[in-house]
Write a protein that holds these residues in place. Structure first.
Motif, mmCIF file in Angstrom:
data_model
loop_
_atom_site.group_PDB
_atom_site.id
_atom_site.type_symbol
_atom_site.label_atom_id
_atom_site.label_comp_id
_atom_site.label_asym_id
_atom_site.label_seq_id
_atom_site.Cartn_x
_atom_site.Cartn_y
_atom_site.Cartn_z
ATOM 1 N N PRO A 147 -1.377 50.372 76.653
ATOM 2 C CA PRO A 147 -1.054 49.786 78.006
ATOM 3 C C PRO A 147 -1.341 48.160 77.934
ATOM 4 N N PRO A 148 -0.440 47.443 78.620
ATOM 5 C CA PRO A 148 0.206 45.888 77.313
ATOM 6 C C PRO A 148 -0.978 45.234 78.210
ATOM 7 N N ARG A 149 -1.549 44.334 76.695
ATOM 8 C CA ARG A 149 -2.584 43.324 77.207
ATOM 9 C C ARG A 149 -2.341 42.313 77.950
ATOM 10 N N ARG A 150 -3.144 42.337 78.490
ATOM 11 C CA ARG A 150 -3.178 40.654 79.746
ATOM 12 C C ARG A 150 -3.573 39.679 79.240
ATOM 13 N N THR A 151 -3.206 38.269 78.751
ATOM 14 C CA THR A 151 -3.652 36.829 78.829
ATOM 15 C C THR A 151 -4.875 37.075 80.128
ATOM 16 N N VAL A 152 -5.602 36.436 79.080
ATOM 17 C CA VAL A 152 -6.995 35.802 80.250
ATOM 18 C C VAL A 152 -7.141 34.899 79.904
ATOM 19 N N HIS A 153 -7.608 33.710 81.214
ATOM 20 C CA HIS A 153 -7.263 32.629 80.381
ATOM 21 C C HIS A 153 -8.935 32.644 81.129
ATOM 22 N N LYS A 154 -9.442 31.578 80.063
ATOM 23 C CA LYS A 154 -11.252 30.964 80.168
ATOM 24 C C LYS A 154 -10.794 29.617 81.646
ATOM 25 N N ALA A 155 -12.246 30.421 82.189
ATOM 26 C CA ALA A 155 -12.050 29.475 83.227
ATOM 27 C C ALA A 155 -11.992 27.635 83.245
ATOM 28 N N LEU A 156 -12.010 27.223 84.110
ATOM 29 C CA LEU A 156 -11.607 25.886 83.627
ATOM 30 C C LEU A 156 -13.364 25.687 83.772
ATOM 31 N N PRO A 157 -13.344 24.298 82.899
ATOM 32 C CA PRO A 157 -14.427 23.352 83.023
ATOM 33 C C PRO A 157 -14.541 23.041 84.767
ATOM 34 N N ALA A 158 -16.346 22.781 84.848
ATOM 35 C CA ALA A 158 -16.304 22.386 85.629
ATOM 36 C C ALA A 158 -16.132 20.896 86.031
ATOM 37 N N VAL A 159 -16.602 20.333 87.423
ATOM 38 C CA VAL A 159 -15.681 18.928 87.892
ATOM 39 C C VAL A 159 -16.652 18.577 88.672
ATOM 40 N N PRO A 160 -17.602 17.537 88.781
ATOM 41 C CA PRO A 160 -17.758 16.163 89.253
ATOM 42 C C PRO A 160 -18.053 17.102 90.532
#
Length: 291
Positions: A147-160
């Motif tokens: 199966p093709p590899r899925r590109t998993v992005h890291k979660a965005l940093p938290a914001v105030p």
């Protein structure tokens, strides 16, 4: 009677038993008159041609098999027709090669469903056998593609997070983020990234930071190279550069309205409160204006 020379050896000394190919000290042994091959040659390992446990027939047959092109006949019948040793001796030599890893037999099913036995000559008997032969002549087995590899992005940093979620404040933050791409085209944000960053911008705005100052903090000094994740960079800046809350201001006390003295209207003699300069009530002042 002749006298025996005690310094002469009684018989010719043979090579050591552990290495029968070792050159004698009396000038004997093999020499080579080699010419470099440029065409029609095959590379054979010394581990085969100098094998200690294989017979001379097996060594010669192994060299012959390694020199054959792919698809050439290598069964006992074909070899017996080529060499004078006969089927029995050739079969025994093939078993020697198979026992020492220089030969293996594999069964394959052709496209028509027929089962054939293919002889595989191995020039490295200890190599990894999981590798497929270079050319077996048989159709390759069908393999299920991974199966093709899925590109998993890291979660965005938290914001105030702002203390207020007033719609006007959040809308102002949303509008500010939408204008960033006008200052730098790399800051074109998706709807998901924008929704993540809105609370962080709202936290700046509620700290009495002007929208222009927030925009300047987010767009100034960006790196020259392409931005892989602009939203992550903006989230980091919103957190790292967050200004302190504005100084606390004590709300001023409400000044009560002045309490005027009570007096009687000179027009209707009704009591009313007004500054001392006023001598008529509101109704009489209005009636006088109308008249």
């Amino acid at each position: 009677m002749d006298t025996e020379d005690p310094s002469a050896p009684s018989r010719a000394q043979s090579a050591p038993a552990d290495n029968p190919t070792r050159t004698r000290r009396h000038g004997g042994g093999i020499t080579h008159d080699n010419t470099r091959h440029t065409t029609r040659f095959v590379v054979i390992g010394n581990h085969l041609v100098q094998h200690k446990d294989l017979s001379l027939l097996a060594i010669g047959l192994g060299c012959h098999l390694q020199s054959l092109p792919t698809g050439a006949g290598a069964d006992i019948k074909s070899l017996a027709a080529r060499f004078p040793e006969g089927p029995t001796r050739i079969a025994a030599a093939l078993r020697e090669l198979e026992a020492h890893g220089y030969l293996r037999r594999e069964r394959h099913r052709t496209q028509t469903g027929r089962i054939i036995t293919r002889t595989v000559s191995c020039n490295q008997p200890h190599a990894d056998r999981r590798r497929e032969p270079a050319d077996t002549g048989c159709p390759p087995a069908k393999r299920t593609p991974p199966p093709p590899r899925r590109t998993v992005h890291k979660a965005l940093p938290a914001v105030p997070q702002p203390s207020s979620t007033a719609p006007t404040l959040l809308q102002a933050a949303l509008d500010l983020l939408g204008t960033l791409r006008r200052h730098d085209s790399r800051l074109l944000l998706s709807a998901t990234d924008t929704a993540h960053l809105v609370p962080g911008v709202a936290a700046w705005l509620e700290r009495d930071v002007a929208p222009g100052a927030v925009r300047h903090a987010l767009t100034t000094g960006l790196p020259d190279e392409p931005l892989r994740r602009p939203a992550a960079l903006l989230a980091h800046r919103l957190t790292d550069l967050l200004p302190p809350p504005p100084p606390f201001r004590t709300p001023s006390a409400a000044v009560p309205p002045p309490r005027h003295p009570l007096q009687n209207c000179e027009g209707c003699d009704r009591g009313f409160r007004a500054p001392e300069a006023e001598n008529r009530c509101r109704d009489c002042r209005t009636a006088g204006v109308i008249a």
